[in-house]
Write a protein that holds these residues in place. Structure first.
Motif, mmCIF file in Angstrom:
data_model
loop_
_atom_site.group_PDB
_atom_site.id
_atom_site.type_symbol
_atom_site.label_atom_id
_atom_site.label_comp_id
_atom_site.label_asym_id
_atom_site.label_seq_id
_atom_site.Cartn_x
_atom_site.Cartn_y
_atom_site.Cartn_z
ATOM 1 N N SER A 190 0.825 -1.210 0.000
ATOM 2 C CA SER A 190 0.000 0.000 0.000
ATOM 3 C C SER A 190 0.854 1.253 0.000
ATOM 4 O O SER A 190 0.575 2.226 -0.712
ATOM 5 C CB SER A 190 -0.942 -0.008 1.206
ATOM 6 O OG SER A 190 -1.797 -1.146 1.181
ATOM 7 N N THR A 191 1.920 1.231 0.838
ATOM 8 C CA THR A 191 2.789 2.412 0.893
ATOM 9 C C THR A 191 3.526 2.613 -0.421
ATOM 10 O O THR A 191 3.661 3.739 -0.921
ATOM 11 C CB THR A 191 3.786 2.250 2.037
ATOM 12 O OG1 THR A 191 3.073 2.019 3.257
ATOM 13 C CG2 THR A 191 4.651 3.484 2.181
ATOM 14 N N ARG A 193 2.518 1.644 -3.363
ATOM 15 C CA ARG A 193 1.544 2.103 -4.369
ATOM 16 C C ARG A 193 1.276 3.591 -4.223
ATOM 17 O O ARG A 193 1.180 4.325 -5.212
ATOM 18 C CB ARG A 193 0.247 1.315 -4.203
ATOM 19 C CG ARG A 193 -0.864 1.788 -5.120
ATOM 20 C CD ARG A 193 -2.192 1.157 -4.728
ATOM 21 N NE ARG A 193 -3.263 1.680 -5.536
ATOM 22 C CZ ARG A 193 -4.556 1.506 -5.296
ATOM 23 N NH1 ARG A 193 -4.912 0.813 -4.195
ATOM 24 N NH2 ARG A 193 -5.472 2.005 -6.084
ATOM 25 N N ALA A 194 1.172 4.069 -2.929
ATOM 26 C CA ALA A 194 0.899 5.485 -2.710
ATOM 27 C C ALA A 194 2.087 6.349 -3.121
ATOM 28 O O ALA A 194 1.910 7.450 -3.658
ATOM 29 C CB ALA A 194 0.552 5.723 -1.242
ATOM 30 N N ARG A 195 3.322 5.865 -2.848
ATOM 31 C CA ARG A 195 4.518 6.647 -3.202
ATOM 32 C C ARG A 195 4.726 6.725 -4.705
ATOM 33 O O ARG A 195 5.134 7.762 -5.233
ATOM 34 C CB ARG A 195 5.744 6.012 -2.531
ATOM 35 C CG ARG A 195 5.726 6.094 -1.001
ATOM 36 C CD ARG A 195 6.009 7.515 -0.529
ATOM 37 N NE ARG A 195 7.278 8.007 -0.999
ATOM 38 C CZ ARG A 195 8.446 7.796 -0.405
ATOM 39 N NH1 ARG A 195 8.466 7.082 0.727
ATOM 40 N NH2 ARG A 195 9.544 8.299 -0.886
ATOM 41 N N GLY A 197 2.252 5.974 -7.086
ATOM 42 C CA GLY A 197 1.041 6.372 -7.808
ATOM 43 C C GLY A 197 0.689 5.415 -8.936
ATOM 44 O O GLY A 197 0.342 5.858 -10.036
ATOM 45 N N LEU A 200 -2.904 -1.076 -8.141
ATOM 46 C CA LEU A 200 -2.588 -2.119 -7.185
ATOM 47 C C LEU A 200 -1.938 -3.344 -7.837
ATOM 48 O O LEU A 200 -0.950 -3.867 -7.308
ATOM 49 C CB LEU A 200 -3.850 -2.525 -6.413
ATOM 50 C CG LEU A 200 -3.667 -3.604 -5.352
ATOM 51 C CD1 LEU A 200 -2.663 -3.156 -4.298
ATOM 52 C CD2 LEU A 200 -5.005 -3.952 -4.707
ATOM 53 N N ALA A 203 1.620 -2.491 -8.444
ATOM 54 C CA ALA A 203 2.379 -2.376 -7.196
ATOM 55 C C ALA A 203 2.725 -3.749 -6.647
ATOM 56 O O ALA A 203 3.840 -3.973 -6.140
ATOM 57 C CB ALA A 203 1.578 -1.569 -6.179
#
Length: 211
Positions: A190-191, A193-195, A197, A200, A203
């Motif tokens: 999750s982290t 994927r957020a970093r 962008g 899923l 990622a």
């Protein structure tokens, strides 16, 4: 009730006049050749019917050679009568060869009409009359029923992997190293994927490449 207007076609009038003149010339020639009474009137009808039969064969598209042959024979008979009665032939003294041609015309016309009416090729008749075979379903084998057959095992589906560009893997590795240095724990999906962008599935594919 309103009466419909009558339209006179010039081509139709011309055809009627030409047919009447040709009919009269054939009658006069047959009469001069010794065919008296109703026989002289039957000759123009015979010639015109042979012309129509030959023209129908040409329009139908089959056996055009026979159609052209009998069309030219009937046209020659019609034009010959027109030319012969134009003063080039003494109708009071018709030569013997012309009497023979006039007397033999009924047999020639009967032969031509029969061949044109019944000369359809066997291949065309077979194509028109033979129906197309109906498709039949394949028969199941009688030796084994569906319940006796072993059930087929489903094949394992190939793992769905997303192609990861090498440049993106290198960037993700750099982000993961910074996260480990700062927090002391590996970076989670999750982290990452957020970093980065990214979606899923991508990622998750990057995380498998980093481990």
């Amino acid at each position: 009730m309103r009466a419909l207007p009558v339209r006179i076609d010039a081509v139709l009038v011309q055809a009627v006049i030409a047919a009447a003149l040709s009919f009269a010339h054939l009658h006069d020639l047959a009469s001069a050749a010794g065919q008296d009474g109703w026989k002289a009137w039957a000759y123009p009808v015979s010639v015109d019917l042979l012309l129509v039969a030959a023209w129908r064969r040409l329009r139908s598209g089959g056996a055009k050679a026979a159609g052209w042959c009998w069309f030219l024979i009937a046209l020659t008979a019609s034009l010959g009568a027109n030319v012969a009665t134009a003063g080039l032939l003494d109708l009071g003294a018709v030569p013997a060869w012309l009497r023979i041609l006039v007397a033999g015309w009924p047999a020639v016309a009967f032969l031509g009409g029969t061949l044109l009416a019944h000369g359809v090729t066997a291949a065309t008749q077979t194509t028109e009359r033979t129906p197309a075979p109906e498709p039949t379903a394949p028969e199941a084998p009688a030796s084994a029923s569906a319940a006796e057959l072993p059930a087929a095992e489903p094949e394992p589906a190939p793992p769905a992997t997303s192609p990861v560009p090498p440049a993106l893997v290198a960037l993700a590795r750099k982000v993961a190293d910074e996260h480990r240095t700062r927090t002391g724990t590996p970076i989670d999906t999750s982290t990452l994927r957020a970093r980065l962008g990214v979606p899923l599935p991508l990622a998750e594919a990057i995380v498998t490449r980093l481990t």
